[in-house]
Design a protein around this motif. Structure first.
Motif, PDB file in Angstrom:
ATOM      1  N   GLU A 187     -24.369 -58.080  40.054  1.00 55.33           N
ATOM      2  CA  GLU A 187     -23.201 -58.666  40.716  1.00 55.33           C
ATOM      3  C   GLU A 187     -22.124 -58.905  39.672  1.00 55.33           C
ATOM      4  O   GLU A 187     -22.365 -59.579  38.669  1.00 55.33           O
ATOM      5  N   PRO A 188     -20.920 -58.379  39.853  1.00 56.71           N
ATOM      6  CA  PRO A 188     -19.859 -58.598  38.868  1.00 56.71           C
ATOM      7  C   PRO A 188     -19.437 -60.061  38.853  1.00 56.71           C
ATOM      8  O   PRO A 188     -19.480 -60.748  39.876  1.00 56.71           O
ATOM      9  N   THR A 189     -19.031 -60.546  37.681  1.00 56.52           N
ATOM     10  CA  THR A 189     -18.605 -61.946  37.564  1.00 56.52           C
ATOM     11  C   THR A 189     -17.203 -62.154  38.113  1.00 56.52           C
ATOM     12  O   THR A 189     -16.804 -63.278  38.390  1.00 56.52           O
ATOM     13  N   THR A 190     -16.434 -61.088  38.245  1.00 56.51           N
ATOM     14  CA  THR A 190     -15.120 -61.150  38.884  1.00 56.51           C
ATOM     15  C   THR A 190     -15.137 -60.235  40.105  1.00 56.51           C
ATOM     16  O   THR A 190     -15.887 -59.257  40.158  1.00 56.51           O
ATOM     17  N   SER A 191     -14.303 -60.541  41.053  1.00 51.79           N
ATOM     18  CA  SER A 191     -14.291 -59.776  42.299  1.00 51.79           C
ATOM     19  C   SER A 191     -13.842 -58.338  42.046  1.00 51.79           C
ATOM     20  O   SER A 191     -12.810 -58.080  41.417  1.00 51.79           O
ATOM     21  N   LEU A 192     -14.644 -57.383  42.543  1.00 55.33           N
ATOM     22  CA  LEU A 192     -14.310 -55.964  42.422  1.00 55.33           C
ATOM     23  C   LEU A 192     -14.295 -55.333  43.811  1.00 55.33           C
ATOM     24  O   LEU A 192     -15.132 -55.657  44.658  1.00 55.33           O
ATOM     25  N   VAL A 193     -13.364 -54.424  44.016  1.00 56.60           N
ATOM     26  CA  VAL A 193     -13.305 -53.667  45.265  1.00 56.60           C
ATOM     27  C   VAL A 193     -13.373 -52.190  44.899  1.00 56.60           C
ATOM     28  O   VAL A 193     -12.376 -51.576  44.505  1.00 56.60           O
ATOM     29  N   PRO A 194     -14.567 -51.588  44.964  1.00 53.18           N
ATOM     30  CA  PRO A 194     -14.714 -50.176  44.573  1.00 53.18           C
ATOM     31  C   PRO A 194     -13.987 -49.244  45.539  1.00 53.18           C
ATOM     32  O   PRO A 194     -13.775 -49.566  46.712  1.00 53.18           O
ATOM     33  N   GLY A 202     -18.855 -53.021  49.501  1.00 52.66           N
ATOM     34  CA  GLY A 202     -17.435 -53.148  49.190  1.00 52.66           C
ATOM     35  C   GLY A 202     -17.091 -54.342  48.326  1.00 52.66           C
ATOM     36  O   GLY A 202     -15.925 -54.539  47.973  1.00 52.66           O
ATOM     37  N   ARG A 203     -18.088 -55.162  47.948  1.00 54.20           N
ATOM     38  CA  ARG A 203     -17.838 -56.328  47.093  1.00 54.20           C
ATOM     39  C   ARG A 203     -18.186 -56.068  45.640  1.00 54.20           C
ATOM     40  O   ARG A 203     -18.110 -56.969  44.819  1.00 54.20           O
ATOM     41  N   GLY A 204     -18.570 -54.844  45.336  1.00 55.29           N
ATOM     42  CA  GLY A 204     -18.802 -54.483  43.950  1.00 55.29           C
ATOM     43  C   GLY A 204     -20.220 -54.651  43.449  1.00 55.29           C
ATOM     44  O   GLY A 204     -20.468 -54.557  42.245  1.00 55.29           O
TER      45      GLY A 204
END
Length: 566
Positions: free
Chosen positions: A419-426, A381-383
């Protein structure tokens, strides 16, 4: 050194004696070549009488008014210099320095006989008198405020001045004058003489002329702007741009931006512009409520884009230029941004050339494309994204869905964890199957089959044919499924939605396999890889068969386009 002493030195240096004459002249200029001297003589002759030109003993060419008596010459000098008609460094001279007359053509005035030819190398270098700092400051005081501002602008153009253009010669202006003097081989005083001011302004005017700066009024686009029209020429209208192509190999391009819209339109344009080849990735970006700025640099081009939302329109420009022109273009950018005036109206979408459009073009401009695109899928859930190591090998940068930057945090066994450099919530992420699967059971792969040509992943259906590879590889499964290269890295799912593996691009040496023979890395291999890198894979406990529509939604929600860029 007085001018009479200077004249005496010239006479001594020439080693030629001349008789004394009573004629006096007002010398206004000395030029190094005959052609320029003739042009200047013609220009002076349009305004003044008694313009004459003589070759000097030094090899230069002098322009002089006369002949007069000494008293008349002094009076003429004061009159013309005070009126600003002739340069302030003009002075009264006698016949001594003058030899052959070249202007007026065919003209002749009383003057000493021409000396015998002297080898050019035997003559002393020309010596030009100039003002003392005290004289320079006194003449500077006669300048208007606008003239002082023009000097500051010229100093700014050449990179010496970076403060306010206020016409006030304070410490900053004096320091910049000193820098200019030093760079141009003058004594550093921080006070420009009349002659130095002329050199500075002539150089500045020449620089502007070389760029061909001029005002453009685009009625169709509803804007006015000053831009380098000497370096570009109109090409076409292609909504939302007026495109100007390079002229005579200048390497410079201009886009004028014009469309109806508000701040949301501006924000959309900000995102779209960053996909263009003419906006390289490296460079500062900034966006506020009503405007944005984009810069880009690489080894081939630099670019600067500016746009603002105003009065129901979005207007702006993009300037593209070679890196070698960066210094000149920095000032051009300021001029373009300061001169941009938004008027009524905007470009119509009907102006676009539909025949020039393609997936790789935006308004006729090349859209920047990754060198490789494959599929991947979210695993938490953190992308975090799982894909193949091959998809991200030797990438300058990596993107998810063409927008979000990502870094490789781990690789192994042909896998890569991103790991994305900005927070993502798929919306959703993979739940791994805990069983090996049943032979001949239906499976589906979610992937970007056409490597980003479509905005969403597609579903490809097939069957599980074997629980090992053709060479007996225990970590692989063999599938009967006609997937494409863009699908590689995508999740292989059973009909409950559990991820049973990842589609991989597996080669069998020396064999050309049927198109439907595909391979997947087993879910157990995926779980082991994640565990070794500090992550706990989510396990699927679902036993309910999903409808094809629901399976497609699940696959779309967890699958991501992985872009590998230079």
């Amino acid at each position: 050194m007085s001018r009479s002493v200077f004249a005496a030195l010239l006479l001594t240096a020439s080693s030629v004696a001349f008789p004394a004459f009573s004629q006096s002249w007002v010398q206004v200029e000395a030029l190094p070549d005959l052609r320029t001297a003739q042009e200047r003589a013609r220009a002076y002759g349009a305004e003044l009488k008694d313009v004459n030109g003589f070759r000097l003993r030094s090899g230069w060419y002098a322009l002089a008014l006369g002949p007069y008596s000494e008293t008349e010459a002094e009076a003429k000098l004061r009159q013309l210099r005070g009126a600003g008609i002739i340069p302030r460094d003009s002075y009264v001279s006698d016949n001594g320095p003058y030899t052959q007359q070249f202007w007026p053509i065919g003209g002749s005035v009383t003057q000493p006989p021409a000396p015998e030819a002297v080898a050019p190398q035997a003559l002393p270098a020309p010596v030009e008198l100039d003002e003392t700092p005290r004289e320079a400051r006194a003449n500077e005081a006669l300048l208007s405020r606008d003239q002082k501002k023009e000097l500051q602008v010229a100093l700014q153009w050449f990179g010496h001045y970076n403060a306010a253009i206020d016409g006030s010669f304070g410490r900053g202006t004096r320091n910049s004058m000193g820098e200019w003097q030093s760079r141009n081989g003058y004594d550093v005083t921080g006070i420009l003489t009349t002659r130095q001011r002329k050199v500075l302004m002539d150089n500045y005017t020449g620089a502007l002329a070389a760029l061909g700066l001029g005002q453009v009024k685009e009625s169709k686009a509803g804007l006015e702007i000053t831009m380098p029209i000497g370096l570009v020429e109109f090409d076409k209208y292609e909504y939302p741009f007026v495109q100007y192509a390079e002229k005579d190999g200048s390497g410079v391009q201009v886009l004028l931006i014009s469309q109806a819209g508000d701040n949301d339109t501006l924000y959309g344009l900000y995102e779209i512009m960053q996909t263009l080849e003419i906006v390289p990735v490296e460079g500062e970006r900034s966006r506020n409520r009503n405007s944005f700025t984009l810069t880009g640099q690489n080894d081939e081009i630099h670019s600067y884009s500016y746009a603002r939302a105003e009065g129901g329109y979005v207007k702006g420009f993009t300037l593209v230029y070679p890196p070698a022109k960066a210094t000149d273009m920095a000032r051009v950018i300021e001029i373009m941004q300061d001169s941009l005036v938004v008027t009524e109206g905007a470009l119509s979408p009907d102006l676009s050339d539909a025949s020039a459009q393609s997936i790789d073009l935006l308004s006729g401009l090349d859209v920047r494309q990754p060198k490789l695109s494959r599929s991947g899928f979210y695993v938490d859930g953190r992308g975090h994204v799982l894909t193949t190591a091959q998809a991200v090998a030797a990438c300058g940068r990596i993107t998810l869905d063409g927008t979000y930057e990502a870094n490789v945090t781990a690789t192994g066994n042909g896998l890569a964890l991103l790991e994305p450099t900005t927070s993502l919530v798929p919306i959703n992420y993979a739940r791994l199957a805990t069983t090996i699967g049943r032979l001949r059971a239906p499976v589906a792969v979610a992937g970007y089959s056409y490597e980003g040509a479509l905005d969403a992943p597609t579903m490809t259906y097939g069957t599980l044919e074997d629980l090992k590879g053709l060479g007996g590889e225990a970590e692989l499964k063999r599938l009967d499924l006609e997937a494409l290269l863009g699908d590689v890295g995508g999740p292989v799912m059973d009909m409950t939605g559990a991820v049973t593996g990842m589609l991989v691009d597996h080669y069998v040496t020396g064999k050309a396999l049927p198109a439907s023979v595909r391979f997947a890395l087993k879910s157990s291999e995926l779980a082991t890889f994640l565990s070794e890198n500090g992550m706990v894979a989510a396990a699927s406990d679902s036993t309910t068969q999903l409808d094809p529509e629901d399976l497609a939604v699940l696959g779309s929600d967890m699958t991501v386009l992985v872009g590998c860029w230079e």
